[in-house]
Design an enzyme around this catalytic site. Structure first.
Site, short mmCIF file in Angstrom:
data_model
loop_
_atom_site.label_atom_id
_atom_site.label_comp_id
_atom_site.label_asym_id
_atom_site.label_seq_id
_atom_site.Cartn_x
_atom_site.Cartn_y
_atom_site.Cartn_z
N GLY A 195 0.79 -1.22 0.00
CA GLY A 195 0.00 0.00 0.00
C GLY A 195 0.82 1.27 0.00
N CYS A 196 2.14 1.13 -0.02
CA CYS A 196 3.03 2.29 -0.09
C CYS A 196 3.61 2.37 -1.50
CB CYS A 196 4.18 2.16 0.91
SG CYS A 196 3.68 2.17 2.63
N GLN A 197 3.61 3.56 -2.08
CA GLN A 197 4.20 3.73 -3.40
C GLN A 197 5.70 3.49 -3.34
OE1 GLN A 197 3.19 7.56 -5.05
NE2 GLN A 197 2.28 6.59 -6.83
N SER A 198 6.34 3.97 -2.30
CA SER A 198 7.76 3.74 -2.09
C SER A 198 7.94 2.35 -1.49
CB SER A 198 8.33 4.77 -1.12
OG SER A 198 8.07 6.07 -1.57
#
Length: 138
Positions: free
Chosen positions: A50-53
């Site tokens: 759920g984190c772009q990074s």
């Protein structure tokens, strides 16, 4: 744990920043205080969905029942957000982490209003990821 400020000092330091550019620099500075995460800890199981990074968070339980958190990201601001989450949870037990609602703290910082939507979602994903790791240990 890294030499991070406690919650009250974080609030004071954050409020002393004159503008959001200074606050972002402070967030990045906090991330720089996290110890390096070993390659062995950068596993798919420790990666936060759920984190772009890329974000990895590792939880370990200490003998006294408190939780020790380790984390890293490939993005400087996100790494700083990890540090902020760790500040909120440092020294807490598994049960205390489950019961602790971090949203009012982030609201007090006006953090979510000044993050991009993807970073806000990533911050929520980090909190959910930690809570999921805690739930798996209870």
């Amino acid at each position: 744990m890294a030499n991070l400020p406690d919650k009250d000092k974080l609030l004071r330091n954050f409020s002393r920043c004159g503008n959001w550019e200074e606050k972002y620099l402070y967030i990045i500075e906090l991330g720089g205080q996290l110890p390096p995460l070993s390659a062995e800890m950068r596993t798919p199981d420790n990666r936060i969905a759920g984190c772009q990074s890329q974000v990895w968070i590792v939880l370990s339980t200490q003998a006294d029942g408190s939780v020790q958190l380790y984390g890293d990201s490939d993005a400087a601001i996100v790494k700083g957000l990890i540090a902020m989450v760790f500040i909120l949870y440092q020294g807490l037990t598994l049960a205390e982490i489950v019961a602790y609602d971090v949203r009012p703290f982030f609201d007090a910082l006006a953090l979510t209003q000044h993050l991009t939507p993807s970073r806000s979602q990533g911050l929520e994903a980090m909190v959910r990821g930690i809570r999921a790791q805690v739930a798996a240990r209870q």
